[in-house]
Design a protein around this motif. Structure first.
Motif, PDB file in Angstrom:
ATOM      1  N   VAL A  57       0.834  -1.198   0.000  1.00 59.92           N
ATOM      2  CA  VAL A  57       0.000   0.000   0.000  1.00 59.92           C
ATOM      3  C   VAL A  57       0.872   1.252   0.000  1.00 59.92           C
ATOM      4  CG1 VAL A  57      -1.705   1.309   1.321  1.00 59.92           C
ATOM      5  CG2 VAL A  57      -1.943  -1.167   1.097  1.00 59.92           C
ATOM      6  N   ALA A  58       1.933   1.253   0.797  1.00 60.47           N
ATOM      7  CA  ALA A  58       2.826   2.415   0.857  1.00 60.47           C
ATOM      8  C   ALA A  58       3.473   2.678  -0.502  1.00 60.47           C
ATOM      9  CB  ALA A  58       3.898   2.199   1.927  1.00 60.47           C
ATOM     10  N   ALA A  59       3.849   1.635  -1.209  1.00 60.12           N
ATOM     11  CA  ALA A  59       4.448   1.803  -2.536  1.00 60.12           C
ATOM     12  C   ALA A  59       3.470   2.501  -3.485  1.00 60.12           C
ATOM     13  CB  ALA A  59       4.874   0.454  -3.098  1.00 60.12           C
ATOM     14  N   GLU A  60       2.198   2.140  -3.399  1.00 59.64           N
ATOM     15  CA  GLU A  60       1.179   2.789  -4.234  1.00 59.64           C
ATOM     16  C   GLU A  60       0.986   4.251  -3.820  1.00 59.64           C
ATOM     17  OE1 GLU A  60      -2.476   0.576  -4.143  1.00 59.64           O
ATOM     18  OE2 GLU A  60      -1.434  -1.320  -4.465  1.00 59.64           O
ATOM     19  N   LEU A  61       0.914   4.477  -2.510  1.00 58.98           N
ATOM     20  CA  LEU A  61       0.663   5.830  -2.017  1.00 58.98           C
ATOM     21  C   LEU A  61       1.843   6.779  -2.226  1.00 58.98           C
ATOM     22  CD1 LEU A  61      -1.253   5.079   1.306  1.00 58.98           C
ATOM     23  CD2 LEU A  61      -2.199   5.804  -0.885  1.00 58.98           C
ATOM     24  N   ARG A  62       3.068   6.238  -2.245  1.00 56.78           N
ATOM     25  CA  ARG A  62       4.247   7.085  -2.494  1.00 56.78           C
ATOM     26  C   ARG A  62       4.212   7.729  -3.868  1.00 56.78           C
ATOM     27  NH1 ARG A  62       7.301   2.879  -0.837  1.00 56.78           N
ATOM     28  NH2 ARG A  62       7.431   2.924   1.394  1.00 56.78           N
ATOM     29  N   LYS A  63       3.495   7.120  -4.805  1.00 58.70           N
ATOM     30  CA  LYS A  63       3.373   7.701  -6.141  1.00 58.70           C
ATOM     31  C   LYS A  63       2.533   8.970  -6.133  1.00 58.70           C
ATOM     32  CE  LYS A  63       3.674   3.141  -8.245  1.00 58.70           C
ATOM     33  NZ  LYS A  63       2.936   2.081  -8.958  1.00 58.70           N
ATOM     34  N   LYS A  64       1.663   9.114  -5.109  1.00 55.55           N
ATOM     35  CA  LYS A  64       0.741  10.249  -5.051  1.00 55.55           C
ATOM     36  C   LYS A  64       1.055  11.254  -3.938  1.00 55.55           C
ATOM     37  CE  LYS A  64      -3.086   7.355  -6.588  1.00 55.55           C
ATOM     38  NZ  LYS A  64      -4.387   6.808  -6.241  1.00 55.55           N
ATOM     39  N   PHE A  65       1.704  10.759  -2.853  1.00 55.23           N
ATOM     40  CA  PHE A  65       1.850  11.598  -1.662  1.00 55.23           C
ATOM     41  C   PHE A  65       3.281  11.632  -1.159  1.00 55.23           C
ATOM     42  CE2 PHE A  65      -2.402   9.575  -1.418  1.00 55.23           C
ATOM     43  CZ  PHE A  65      -3.172  10.710  -1.599  1.00 55.23           C
ATOM     44  N   THR A  66       3.657  12.802  -0.620  1.00 51.78           N
ATOM     45  CA  THR A  66       4.913  12.950   0.093  1.00 51.78           C
ATOM     46  C   THR A  66       4.592  13.175   1.557  1.00 51.78           C
ATOM     47  OG1 THR A  66       4.965  15.341  -0.251  1.00 51.78           O
ATOM     48  CG2 THR A  66       6.101  13.976  -1.885  1.00 51.78           C
ATOM     49  N   LEU A  67       5.591  13.031   2.407  1.00 54.85           N
ATOM     50  CA  LEU A  67       5.411  13.228   3.848  1.00 54.85           C
ATOM     51  C   LEU A  67       5.718  14.680   4.198  1.00 54.85           C
ATOM     52  CD1 LEU A  67       4.885  11.992   6.652  1.00 54.85           C
ATOM     53  CD2 LEU A  67       7.319  11.431   6.752  1.00 54.85           C
ATOM     54  N   LYS A  68       4.753  15.336   4.853  1.00 55.00           N
ATOM     55  CA  LYS A  68       4.961  16.715   5.314  1.00 55.00           C
ATOM     56  C   LYS A  68       5.998  16.729   6.421  1.00 55.00           C
ATOM     57  CE  LYS A  68       0.490  18.941   4.665  1.00 55.00           C
ATOM     58  NZ  LYS A  68      -0.680  19.496   5.352  1.00 55.00           N
TER      59      LYS A  68
END
Length: 69
Positions: A57-68
């Motif tokens: 899931v994190a691999a998918e989400l890293r494509k869309k989101f960065t960590l503030k």
């Protein structure tokens, strides 16, 4: 297309909802190589399975989101 910045709490909730394994807590931290990484905290019996799901899931989400910060 720029990635949207999310807090660690937001990313943890998103991953937790997607993996849907009871008794699993997700922690998101900065990672020098990946940008951010998810780690699961759960009973040893389900830790490997839950961590594999969280990594996917994190691999998918890293494509869309960065960590503030």
């Amino acid at each position: 297309m720029a990635k949207e910045a999310k807090t660690d709490t937001e990313l943890e909730a998103m991953i937790g909802e997607r993996i849907a394994v009871g008794g699993v807590f997700v922690s998101v931290r900065k990672d020098a190589l990946l940008g951010w990484r998810a780690t699961v905290i759960t009973a040893p019996k389900s830790a490997t399975y839950a961590q594999q799901l969280a990594d996917q899931v994190a691999a998918e989400l890293r494509k869309k989101f960065t960590l503030k910060d």
